[in-house]
Motif scaffolding. Structure first.
Motif, PDB file in Angstrom:
ATOM      1  N   ALA A 125      28.938  20.384 -34.153  1.00 58.31           N
ATOM      2  CA  ALA A 125      29.756  19.179 -34.295  1.00 58.31           C
ATOM      3  C   ALA A 125      30.306  18.731 -32.953  1.00 58.31           C
ATOM      4  O   ALA A 125      30.329  19.490 -31.979  1.00 58.31           O
ATOM      5  N   VAL A 126      30.772  17.482 -32.936  1.00 63.44           N
ATOM      6  CA  VAL A 126      31.447  16.917 -31.766  1.00 63.44           C
ATOM      7  C   VAL A 126      32.718  16.229 -32.241  1.00 63.44           C
ATOM      8  O   VAL A 126      32.697  15.492 -33.235  1.00 63.44           O
ATOM      9  N   GLY A 127      33.845  16.482 -31.518  1.00 66.76           N
ATOM     10  CA  GLY A 127      35.097  15.779 -31.746  1.00 66.76           C
ATOM     11  C   GLY A 127      35.444  14.982 -30.507  1.00 66.76           C
ATOM     12  O   GLY A 127      35.357  15.505 -29.382  1.00 66.76           O
ATOM     13  N   VAL A 128      35.833  13.718 -30.692  1.00 68.49           N
ATOM     14  CA  VAL A 128      35.955  12.797 -29.560  1.00 68.49           C
ATOM     15  C   VAL A 128      37.267  12.016 -29.634  1.00 68.49           C
ATOM     16  O   VAL A 128      37.642  11.508 -30.694  1.00 68.49           O
ATOM     17  N   GLY A 129      37.932  11.868 -28.465  1.00 64.24           N
ATOM     18  CA  GLY A 129      39.097  11.006 -28.355  1.00 64.24           C
ATOM     19  C   GLY A 129      40.260  11.508 -29.175  1.00 64.24           C
ATOM     20  O   GLY A 129      40.336  12.678 -29.561  1.00 64.24           O
ATOM     21  N   GLY A 130      41.219  10.640 -29.434  1.00 68.57           N
ATOM     22  CA  GLY A 130      42.357  10.998 -30.256  1.00 68.57           C
ATOM     23  C   GLY A 130      43.627  10.312 -29.834  1.00 68.57           C
ATOM     24  O   GLY A 130      43.671   9.564 -28.856  1.00 68.57           O
ATOM     25  N   ALA A 131      44.692  10.568 -30.581  1.00 67.37           N
ATOM     26  CA  ALA A 131      45.991   9.947 -30.386  1.00 67.37           C
ATOM     27  C   ALA A 131      47.039  10.956 -30.885  1.00 67.37           C
ATOM     28  O   ALA A 131      46.685  11.994 -31.459  1.00 67.37           O
ATOM     29  N   PRO A 132      48.362  10.742 -30.693  1.00 62.73           N
ATOM     30  CA  PRO A 132      48.977   9.447 -30.373  1.00 62.73           C
ATOM     31  C   PRO A 132      48.864   9.029 -28.917  1.00 62.73           C
ATOM     32  O   PRO A 132      48.931   7.841 -28.599  1.00 62.73           O
ATOM     33  N   SER A 133      48.779   9.983 -27.953  1.00 63.61           N
ATOM     34  CA  SER A 133      48.509   9.571 -26.574  1.00 63.61           C
ATOM     35  C   SER A 133      46.996   9.502 -26.441  1.00 63.61           C
ATOM     36  O   SER A 133      46.294  10.466 -26.727  1.00 63.61           O
ATOM     37  N   ILE A 164      34.648  10.976 -22.674  1.00 65.19           N
ATOM     38  CA  ILE A 164      34.122   9.630 -22.940  1.00 65.19           C
ATOM     39  C   ILE A 164      34.615   8.682 -21.847  1.00 65.19           C
ATOM     40  O   ILE A 164      35.561   8.997 -21.118  1.00 65.19           O
ATOM     41  N   ASN A 165      33.983   7.546 -21.716  1.00 65.81           N
ATOM     42  CA  ASN A 165      34.311   6.607 -20.648  1.00 65.81           C
ATOM     43  C   ASN A 165      35.595   5.833 -20.910  1.00 65.81           C
ATOM     44  O   ASN A 165      36.316   5.486 -19.970  1.00 65.81           O
ATOM     45  N   THR A 215      23.392  16.243 -30.353  1.00 69.37           N
ATOM     46  CA  THR A 215      22.535  15.931 -29.203  1.00 69.37           C
ATOM     47  C   THR A 215      22.111  14.466 -29.165  1.00 69.37           C
ATOM     48  O   THR A 215      21.384  14.064 -28.254  1.00 69.37           O
ATOM     49  N   ALA A 216      22.536  13.687 -30.140  1.00 67.48           N
ATOM     50  CA  ALA A 216      22.203  12.258 -30.172  1.00 67.48           C
ATOM     51  C   ALA A 216      23.307  11.546 -30.955  1.00 67.48           C
ATOM     52  O   ALA A 216      23.122  11.171 -32.111  1.00 67.48           O
ATOM     53  N   GLY A 217      24.459  11.395 -30.312  1.00 69.00           N
ATOM     54  CA  GLY A 217      25.637  10.873 -30.988  1.00 69.00           C
ATOM     55  C   GLY A 217      26.013   9.475 -30.556  1.00 69.00           C
ATOM     56  O   GLY A 217      25.452   8.921 -29.608  1.00 69.00           O
ATOM     57  N   LEU A 218      27.014   8.942 -31.275  1.00 70.17           N
ATOM     58  CA  LEU A 218      27.465   7.579 -31.040  1.00 70.17           C
ATOM     59  C   LEU A 218      28.928   7.490 -31.440  1.00 70.17           C
ATOM     60  O   LEU A 218      29.320   8.022 -32.472  1.00 70.17           O
ATOM     61  N   ILE A 219      29.762   6.840 -30.595  1.00 73.23           N
ATOM     62  CA  ILE A 219      31.097   6.453 -31.033  1.00 73.23           C
ATOM     63  C   ILE A 219      31.260   4.957 -30.799  1.00 73.23           C
ATOM     64  O   ILE A 219      30.635   4.381 -29.899  1.00 73.23           O
ATOM     65  N   PHE A 220      32.124   4.348 -31.601  1.00 78.16           N
ATOM     66  CA  PHE A 220      32.298   2.896 -31.514  1.00 78.16           C
ATOM     67  C   PHE A 220      33.678   2.507 -32.019  1.00 78.16           C
ATOM     68  O   PHE A 220      34.257   3.170 -32.869  1.00 78.16           O
ATOM     69  N   GLY A 221      34.182   1.414 -31.445  1.00 79.40           N
ATOM     70  CA  GLY A 221      35.487   0.918 -31.843  1.00 79.40           C
ATOM     71  C   GLY A 221      36.602   1.862 -31.444  1.00 79.40           C
ATOM     72  O   GLY A 221      36.476   2.707 -30.558  1.00 79.40           O
ATOM     73  N   THR A 267      31.143   0.706 -27.400  1.00 77.43           N
ATOM     74  CA  THR A 267      30.182   1.645 -27.977  1.00 77.43           C
ATOM     75  C   THR A 267      29.679   2.571 -26.879  1.00 77.43           C
ATOM     76  O   THR A 267      29.355   2.115 -25.776  1.00 77.43           O
ATOM     77  N   GLU A 268      29.631   3.884 -27.173  1.00 78.05           N
ATOM     78  CA  GLU A 268      29.109   4.849 -26.214  1.00 78.05           C
ATOM     79  C   GLU A 268      28.106   5.769 -26.896  1.00 78.05           C
ATOM     80  O   GLU A 268      28.290   6.179 -28.041  1.00 78.05           O
ATOM     81  N   ASN A 269      27.024   6.090 -26.160  1.00 76.68           N
ATOM     82  CA  ASN A 269      25.985   6.998 -26.638  1.00 76.68           C
ATOM     83  C   ASN A 269      26.156   8.374 -26.009  1.00 76.68           C
ATOM     84  O   ASN A 269      26.593   8.502 -24.852  1.00 76.68           O
ATOM     85  N   TYR A 270      25.788   9.418 -26.762  1.00 76.92           N
ATOM     86  CA  TYR A 270      25.930  10.804 -26.304  1.00 76.92           C
ATOM     87  C   TYR A 270      24.588  11.508 -26.417  1.00 76.92           C
ATOM     88  O   TYR A 270      23.913  11.423 -27.449  1.00 76.92           O
ATOM     89  N   ASN A 271      24.189  12.213 -25.363  1.00 81.07           N
ATOM     90  CA  ASN A 271      22.903  12.926 -25.357  1.00 81.07           C
ATOM     91  C   ASN A 271      23.060  14.430 -25.458  1.00 81.07           C
ATOM     92  O   ASN A 271      22.114  15.186 -25.226  1.00 81.07           O
ATOM     93  N   GLY A 272      24.274  14.874 -25.803  1.00 82.20           N
ATOM     94  CA  GLY A 272      24.557  16.298 -25.872  1.00 82.20           C
ATOM     95  C   GLY A 272      25.256  16.809 -24.638  1.00 82.20           C
ATOM     96  O   GLY A 272      25.781  17.932 -24.633  1.00 82.20           O
ATOM     97  N   THR A 273      25.260  15.997 -23.593  1.00 78.20           N
ATOM     98  CA  THR A 273      25.919  16.379 -22.340  1.00 78.20           C
ATOM     99  C   THR A 273      26.899  15.315 -21.860  1.00 78.20           C
ATOM    100  O   THR A 273      28.053  15.593 -21.571  1.00 78.20           O
ATOM    101  N   SER A 274      26.410  14.090 -21.781  1.00 79.23           N
ATOM    102  CA  SER A 274      27.237  13.026 -21.207  1.00 79.23           C
ATOM    103  C   SER A 274      27.267  11.789 -22.091  1.00 79.23           C
ATOM    104  O   SER A 274      26.366  11.565 -22.908  1.00 79.23           O
ATOM    105  N   TRP A 275      28.305  10.977 -21.873  1.00 82.74           N
ATOM    106  CA  TRP A 275      28.525   9.737 -22.616  1.00 82.74           C
ATOM    107  C   TRP A 275      28.158   8.546 -21.744  1.00 82.74           C
ATOM    108  O   TRP A 275      28.513   8.501 -20.568  1.00 82.74           O
ATOM    109  N   THR A 276      27.434   7.586 -22.330  1.00 84.82           N
ATOM    110  CA  THR A 276      26.977   6.414 -21.600  1.00 84.82           C
ATOM    111  C   THR A 276      27.459   5.152 -22.299  1.00 84.82           C
ATOM    112  O   THR A 276      27.267   4.998 -23.513  1.00 84.82           O
ATOM    113  N   ASN A 277      28.060   4.247 -21.538  1.00 82.69           N
ATOM    114  CA  ASN A 277      28.503   2.974 -22.102  1.00 82.69           C
ATOM    115  C   ASN A 277      27.316   2.114 -22.517  1.00 82.69           C
ATOM    116  O   ASN A 277      26.327   2.006 -21.780  1.00 82.69           O
ATOM    117  N   ASN A 278      27.402   1.524 -23.689  1.00 89.24           N
ATOM    118  CA  ASN A 278      26.443   0.508 -24.113  1.00 89.24           C
ATOM    119  C   ASN A 278      27.102  -0.849 -23.905  1.00 89.24           C
ATOM    120  O   ASN A 278      28.194  -1.092 -24.417  1.00 89.24           O
TER     121      ASN A 278
END
Length: 612
Positions: A398-406, A425-426, A439-445, A455-466
C-alpha cells in the motif's frame, strides 16, 4: 409397480456431494454421504432491492419487467414529473415526463412505452410515447381519467385502457390504442379504478381495484379480454384496491400484489393466476397501496414506491424459482479497534488495510489495522500520524500520501508488516484521492488552503506532476480505479459538487453527474464498475446530520441505486468492489462501526425427501 426409471427414463444418480451446477426442478439424486434422496424444488419469495433514486412517492404509473422496469410520475406527496428506470439491481433517473402527473397509465416496455391520462390539476387526456430516452406527443384519450396507474396492458402500438376515476365517479369504459390514436372499446363488467392489468390487446386481463361510489369497495373481480369483449372469470381470494401486478405478463401467468382493503388498511398479500385459478404466495415485506408494479410472468415481479402511512421509495423483487435468492445487502462487520475519522485505506473486502486518521481531531494516530472481512488485527504503525491521508494499493503493498491538519507532502509505503518513508509528492495536500497500485499509482485533487485539481503519477519510487489536472478542483471526493483508468466523483469545490470525471492515463473528462451532490464521498471498484456510498449532503436532503445511507452503482455510463447502508457514513476507511466491500470508522455510528456489502446470490433450493 412403476419405478422412477420407467417414468423418467433413467436411474437415480448416486453422488457424494450435491451438484453445484444448475439442475432441473424435480431432478432426483441420492447423496451417499448423508444417506438421503434429494431434489430441487420451487420456492416463492419476496426479497429487498435498491430503493428509488429520487424522492419517495406513491400513485406512480408503471410497466416493464423485473429487470427493465419503468416508473412515471407520482405523488411526493405533490405531483412529480420524475421518471426512473430499473435495471434489475437499482434505479436511475431518466428524462422527466412532460407533465407533473399523478396516476398515469403506462403500457409497454422500458424502451417502448405509451403513457396517458392521470391527474395534474385536472384529469388529463394527453398521450406520450417513450423510447427509452425521450417523450413524443401522440393522440389524446377520448376523455380524461385518473387512477389508471398499473391498469393498462399491451404494447406501445396495441394497448388497452380500462376504467378510471373522474370527479363524476368511477367508470366502466375502455379504450384501445393503435400506436397513434385511441378508439372506444367495449365496457368492462365491473366499474373500477386503480386495478391491475396484464396481457396483450387480444389476450388481456384486469383484476381487483376499487369499485364504484359510495362504498369504493376493494374488489376481487377478474375479467379477461379477447380483443373485443371483457368476460368475468374466477375471482381473487382477497380484495386489492390501489394495487399493482406483473403487467407485462401473459393472461395465463401473472401476479397481483399489495394495495388496500377499502375501507381498511394497506395489505401485502400476493396472488398468482394460471389462466383458471388464483393461488396465494408469500407476502411482501412492506404492506402498501398506490404502488408501482412490473413483471413478465407469475414467477417474476417487481413492487416499488407506494403508500403506507407515508410515501415510500422501497423496492422488492418477487421470484418463484428453484433457486434461493439472497438479496444484495450491507451487514454488520467487525468493529474498528478505535474510533477514527479520515483514515487512509487500501486493499479489498477480505484483505483490507486502514491506517492513521484522527481520534478525534486534532489528535491523530499512527495505528494500522488489517481486515479479513470479519475482524481487524494490528499492523505496523505509520511513520507519521495524520488525518485526511490518501491511500492506494493492496493490504501487503500500500501507499499513504499527504494529510492534514497541517498539509504535508509525506509519502509512505507498506509491505504487509511495516511502513517506510518514500519520496514526497510535489504538492503538499490533505483530503486527496488515490487510485492504482504501489508501483503504478495516482493521486488527484485535495486541499491545502483551497481545493486542488493537481494530478500526480507514482512509479513506485517518485511522483511526477501531470499538467492535465481535474477539470473541477475539489477535495473529499470519491476516487477509485487504476493510474490509467481512474474515477473521481463528488466532493467539495467551492461548494458541494456532483461532478464526475474519468481519467484515461493522460487527461480527465467529465461524464454523468452523481444523482446528488455530496462531500466526503467514498468510492470503490473500477472506472466502469464502481460502488459509491456515504458522504455528507448539503441542506436538509440528507436528513439528521445530513449523512445519507444510500449507496449507488456506476457502470461506466449511468449511476443507479444500490441497497442502503444501515447507518449514514462519512470520512470512513473503505475498500473493495461492486460485489464485496466494506466501510469502517468515520462518522458512521460510534466511529468504530463497520459495514460489509455483499452482492446478491442464487443457490439451488435443495430439499430432502422420504420414501416408503
Amino acid at each position: 409397480m412403476s419405478t422412477y426409471r420407467k417414468i423418467h427414463g433413467r436411474a437415480i444418480q448416486a453422488v457424494t456431494t450435491d451438484p453445484s451446477e444448475s439442475v432441473a426442478e424435480g431432478q432426483v439424486w441420492y447423496n451417499t454421504t448423508s444417506d438421503t434422496f434429494k431434489s430441487v424444488v420451487s420456492l416463492s419469495a419476496w426479497s429487498s432491492s435498491s430503493p428509488l433514486a429520487g424522492a419517495a412517492r406513491a400513485n406512480v404509473g408503471s410497466s416493464g419487467t423485473q429487470t427493465a422496469s419503468l416508473s412515471v410520475g407520482g405523488d411526493t406527496p405533490s405531483a412529480t414529473n420524475l421518471v426512473e428506470e430499473y435495471n434489475g439491481s437499482g434505479w436511475a433517473t431518466a428524462t422527466n415526463y412532460p407533465l407533473s402527473i399523478q396516476g398515469p397509465l403506462v403500457a409497454g416496455t422500458q424502451t417502448s412505452a405509451v403513457i396517458c391520462g392521470g391527474y395534474s390539476g385536472s384529469d388529463r387526456t394527453e398521450t406520450f410515447e417513450y423510447d427509452g430516452s425521450s417523450f413524443s406527443s401522440s393522440g389524446a384519450l377520448p376523455a380524461g381519467r385518473r387512477g389508471l396507474n398499473d391498469t393498462g396492458f399491451g404494447s406501445q402500438t396495441a394497448a388497452v385502457q380500462s376504467g378510471g376515476l373522474t370527479p363524476g365517479g368511477t367508470h366502466n369504459t375502455s379504450n384501445e390504442y393503435n400506436g397513434s390514436s385511441w378508439t372506444a372499446g367495449n365496457t368492462i363488467n365491473t366499474t373500477r379504478y386503480v386495478h391491475a392489468g396484464s396481457g396483450t390487446l387480444t389476450a388481456g386481463i384486469i383484476s381487483s381495484g376499487v369499485g364504484a361510489a359510495p362504498s369504493y369497495t376493494s374488489l376481487t373481480n377478474v375479467e379477461e379480454y379477447d380483443g373485443t369483449t371483457f368476460t368475468a372469470v374466477n375471482s381473487m381470494s382477497t380484495g386489492h384496491g390501489s394495487t399493482a401486478g406483473s403487467n407485462q405478463a401473459p393472461q395465463t401467468s401473472l401476479i397481483v400484489f399489495g394495495g388496500n382493503t377499502t375501507p381498511g388498511p394497506v395489505i401485502n398479500s400476493t396472488e398468482s393466476y394460471d389462466g383458471t385459478n388464483w393461488t396465494t404466495h408469500p407476502n411482501m415485506a412492506t404492506a402498501r397501496s398506490q404502488l408501482g408494479g412490473s413483471g413478465s410472468s407469475s414467477s417474476s415481479g417487481l413492487a416499488f414506491a407506494g403508500y403506507t402511512t407515508a410515501v415510500q421509495s422501497i423496492t422488492e423483487e418477487f421470484t418463484s424459482s428453484i433457486n434461493t435468492i439472497t438479496a444484495a445487502a450491507w451487514s454488520s462487520g467487525g468493529a474498528y479497534p478505535t474510533a477514527t475519522d479520515d483514515p487512509g485505506s487500501a486493499g479489498t473486502r477480505t484483505a483490507g488495510l486502514v491506517f492513521s486518521g484522527q481520534t478525534p481531531a486534532p489528535a491523530v494516530t499512527q495505528a494500522t489495522n488489517e481486515y479479513n472481512g470479519s475482524t481487524f488485527s494490528s499492523g505496523g504503525n505509520t511513520v507519521v500520524g495524520r488525518g485526511f491521508m490518501a491511500g492506494l494499493g493492496t493490504q501487503t503493498a500500500a501507499v499513504g500520501v499527504g494529510g492534514a491538519p497541517s498539509f504535508i507532502a509525506n509519502s509512505e509505503s507498506y509491505d504487509g508488516s511495516s511502513w517506510s518513508e518514500g519520496n514526497d509528492i510535489n504538492t503538499a495536500r490533505g483530503n486527496a484521492m488515490g487510485a492504482g497500485i504501489q508501483t503504478a499509482g495516482l493521486i488527484f485533487g485535495g486541499y491545502n488552503g483551497s481545493s486542488l485539481a493537481n494530478t500526480e503519477n507514482y512509479n513506485g519510487t517518485s511522483w511526477t506532476n501531470n499538467p492535465n489536472g481535474l477539470n473541477t478542483a475539489r477535495r473529499g471526493s470519491g476516487g477509485c480505479g487504476t493510474n490509467t483508468a481512474a474515477l473521481c466523483a463528488g466532493g467539495y469545490a467551492t461548494d458541494f459538487t456532483a461532478v464526475v470525471e474519468e481519467y484515461n492515463g493522460t487527461s480527465w473528462s467529465e461524464v454523468n453527474n452523481l444523482p446528488l451532490k455530496r462531500n466526503a464521498f467514498r468510492l470503490v471498484g473500477t472506472q466502469t464498475a464502481a460502488l459509491g456510498f456515504g458522504g455528507y449532503l448539503p441542506g436538509p436532503q440528507g436528513g439528521p446530520g445530513n449523512l445519507p445511507t444510500n449507496s449507488i452503482i456506476y457502470d461506466g455510463t449511468t449511476w443507479s441505486t444500490n441497497p442502503s447502508l444501515a447507518t449514514g457514513s462519512q470520512r470512513g476507511g473503505q475498500a473493495g468492489t461492486t460485489t464485496a466491500s466494506f466501510v469502517t470508522g468515520g462518522s458512521l455510528g460510534s466511529g468504530t462501526t463497520t459495514e460489509n456489502f455483499d452482492v446478491g446470490t442464487e443457490t439451488a433450493n435443495i430439499a430432502d425427501f422420504t420414501t416408503s
